[in-house]
Design an enzyme around this catalytic site. Structure first.
Site, PDB file in Angstrom:
ATOM      1  N   TYR A   1      -4.216  -1.669   1.016  1.00 25.64           N
ATOM      2  CA  TYR A   1      -4.085  -1.457  -0.414  1.00 25.64           C
ATOM      3  C   TYR A   1      -2.620  -1.231  -0.750  1.00 25.64           C
ATOM      4  O   TYR A   1      -1.836  -0.770   0.069  1.00 25.64           O
ATOM      5  CB  TYR A   1      -4.988  -0.333  -0.920  1.00 25.64           C
ATOM      6  CG  TYR A   1      -4.497   1.092  -0.803  1.00 25.64           C
ATOM      7  CD1 TYR A   1      -3.817   1.704  -1.848  1.00 25.64           C
ATOM      8  CD2 TYR A   1      -4.754   1.845   0.350  1.00 25.64           C
ATOM      9  CE1 TYR A   1      -3.397   3.017  -1.760  1.00 25.64           C
ATOM     10  CE2 TYR A   1      -4.351   3.161   0.441  1.00 25.64           C
ATOM     11  CZ  TYR A   1      -3.667   3.740  -0.619  1.00 25.64           C
ATOM     12  OH  TYR A   1      -3.251   5.049  -0.521  1.00 25.64           O
TER      13      TYR A   1
ATOM     14  N   TYR B   1      -6.259  -3.205  -4.542  1.00 23.90           N
ATOM     15  CA  TYR B   1      -6.986  -3.283  -3.278  1.00 23.90           C
ATOM     16  C   TYR B   1      -6.895  -4.682  -2.680  1.00 23.90           C
ATOM     17  O   TYR B   1      -6.980  -5.690  -3.392  1.00 23.90           O
ATOM     18  CB  TYR B   1      -8.465  -2.942  -3.475  1.00 23.90           C
ATOM     19  CG  TYR B   1      -8.736  -1.497  -3.814  1.00 23.90           C
ATOM     20  CD1 TYR B   1      -8.449  -0.484  -2.904  1.00 23.90           C
ATOM     21  CD2 TYR B   1      -9.290  -1.150  -5.043  1.00 23.90           C
ATOM     22  CE1 TYR B   1      -8.707   0.836  -3.208  1.00 23.90           C
ATOM     23  CE2 TYR B   1      -9.550   0.178  -5.356  1.00 23.90           C
ATOM     24  CZ  TYR B   1      -9.256   1.166  -4.433  1.00 23.90           C
ATOM     25  OH  TYR B   1      -9.510   2.473  -4.739  1.00 23.90           O
TER      26      TYR B   1
ATOM     27  N   TYR C   1     -15.666   8.353  -6.678  1.00 23.64           N
ATOM     28  CA  TYR C   1     -16.187   7.175  -7.370  1.00 23.64           C
ATOM     29  C   TYR C   1     -15.057   6.198  -7.674  1.00 23.64           C
ATOM     30  O   TYR C   1     -14.056   6.557  -8.282  1.00 23.64           O
ATOM     31  CB  TYR C   1     -16.883   7.581  -8.667  1.00 23.64           C
ATOM     32  CG  TYR C   1     -17.568   6.429  -9.346  1.00 23.64           C
ATOM     33  CD1 TYR C   1     -18.764   5.922  -8.860  1.00 23.64           C
ATOM     34  CD2 TYR C   1     -17.010   5.829 -10.472  1.00 23.64           C
ATOM     35  CE1 TYR C   1     -19.398   4.855  -9.465  1.00 23.64           C
ATOM     36  CE2 TYR C   1     -17.638   4.761 -11.096  1.00 23.64           C
ATOM     37  CZ  TYR C   1     -18.823   4.274 -10.588  1.00 23.64           C
ATOM     38  OH  TYR C   1     -19.446   3.199 -11.193  1.00 23.64           O
TER      39      TYR C   1
ATOM     40  N   GLY D   1      -4.140  11.085  -2.003  1.00 28.94           N
ATOM     41  CA  GLY D   1      -4.690  11.861  -0.892  1.00 28.94           C
ATOM     42  C   GLY D   1      -4.826  13.339  -1.192  1.00 28.94           C
ATOM     43  O   GLY D   1      -5.288  14.108  -0.348  1.00 28.94           O
TER      44      GLY D   1
ATOM     45  N   ASP E   1      -8.373  14.455  -0.890  1.00 30.58           N
ATOM     46  CA  ASP E   1      -8.785  14.546   0.515  1.00 30.58           C
ATOM     47  C   ASP E   1      -8.235  15.809   1.153  1.00 30.58           C
ATOM     48  O   ASP E   1      -8.903  16.446   1.976  1.00 30.58           O
ATOM     49  CB  ASP E   1      -8.303  13.315   1.280  1.00 30.58           C
ATOM     50  CG  ASP E   1      -8.811  12.025   0.670  1.00 30.58           C
ATOM     51  OD1 ASP E   1      -9.952  12.011   0.169  1.00 30.58           O
ATOM     52  OD2 ASP E   1      -8.065  11.028   0.672  1.00 30.58           O
TER      53      ASP E   1
END
Length: 335
Positions: free
Chosen positions: A88, A103, A167, A274, A277
């Site tokens: 990506y 992407y 999502y 990130g 995450d």
């Protein structure tokens, strides 16, 4: 305790500094992938993590495996097969210009691998938790079926499942998908959900009318009522002033109540990709270390996601000492 992660590992390519994509003929490369980012963040905090994935059997796939291994992630369950590695491209935002992602992951080794090619008895052996995200099932029929099979296998073995909503509309819309049906099946196996009122609204097909924390509690109670296994919902609230300055708070809801942190100002942002995450890694770390205390989980999640904004690349690389220094509030040079 070994936490297993199932998802695609990719390469991220981005222009240097804050240039537009291919403004000059240079690209910087980082290893990325939602589940791999959480695995890396937890490994850097001293936890045992295992990545379950498939990469291309070429130098690109080899570089991905080497990077994860270098950060302390067990890569013995990452398959190398003929094909292409997902990519990506990220154009970083600046000022009032938002970041943009393109992407290039269609037909990757991971996305095209048949769902029945994953041996979950072997892959989950010795695991004490399985972590999944909504990105994996969004890639297509193969990965959606594989993620469901992974969650079902974990449940059958008594292994708890954590799930990050993540999502991605662009991915779901690229095929004849039914995201609500797939995500509902997956979250039905989860005891921890990373998501907010918007994720719950998508799942249950209903809006939540409250404002701020009231709306999030309303959504949490609806999710707890719908998903019997679900015990914890962790989320952040982000207010964006511009690309360099965000205000962030963390919240952890349980069936018995909720804890929400104060809002912190994150200025001079280096890279926000990130950060979610990192939040997931921090919350899991806090839950493990505290024996399930939602206050500790929210505090650790906020600390790690705030720190991640200061670091280039997709994954959090911070240690327990870094967390302690952040929570201590000292911003002077550590000597």
């Amino acid at each position: 305790m070994t936490i297993a992660f199932f998802g695609e590992v990719m390469l991220r390519l981005s222009p240097p500094g804050r240039e537009l994509l291919l403004q000059t003929p240079k690209l910087e490369v980082n290893v990325g992938g939602a589940e791999a980012n959480v695995a890396t963040g937890l490994a850097c905090l001293g936890h045992a993590t295992r990545m379950i994935s498939a990469v291309a059997d070429n130098p690109l796939g080899g570089a991905v495996i080497n990077e994860l291994r270098r950060r302390g992630v067990d890569t013995s369950t990452v398959a190398s097969e003929e094909g292409r590695l997902g990519l990506y491209f990220l154009t970083p935002g600046a000022g009032l210009r938002a970041s943009e992602v393109v992407y290039d992951r269609a037909h990757s080794v991971f996305a095209t691998r048949p769902a029945d090619s994953w041996d979950w008895d072997r892959l989950l052996e010795g695991a004490t938790r399985l972590h999944l995200s909504g990105i994996t099932p969004a890639l297509g029929h193969n990965t959606a079926d594989a993620a469901i099979a992974a969650a079902e296998a974990a449940s059958a073995k008594g292994i708890p499942v954590s799930f990050d909503g993540n999502y991605r509309a662009k991915l779901w819309e690229a095929w004849d998908s039914d995201p609500r049906a797939v995500l509902t099946r997956l979250i039905g196996h989860a005891d921890i959900l990373f998501g907010n009122h918007r994720d719950v609204s998508l799942l249950l097909g209903k809006p939540f009318s409250g404002e701020g924390s009231d709306r999030r509690r309303e959504a949490a109670e609806a999710a707890f009522a719908h998903f019997p296994k679900l015990q914890t919902i962790a989320s952040t609230a982000r207010h964006v002033d511009d690309a360099d300055s965000h205000r962030l708070s963390a919240r952890v809801d349980t069936r018995g109540g909720a804890h929400q942190t104060d809002e912190v100002l994150i200025a001079g942002i280096v890279d926000r990709i990130g950060a979610g995450d990192a939040f997931a890694a921090g919350v899991l770390h806090g839950l493990i270390e505290s024996g399930g205390d939602p206050r500790a989980a929210a505090k650790a999640g906020l600390a790690l996601t705030a720190l991640k904004h200061s670091l280039p690349g997709d994954a959090s690389l911070f240690t327990r000492a870094d967390l302690a220094a952040f929570e201590g509030g000292g911003l002077d040079v550590r000597r």
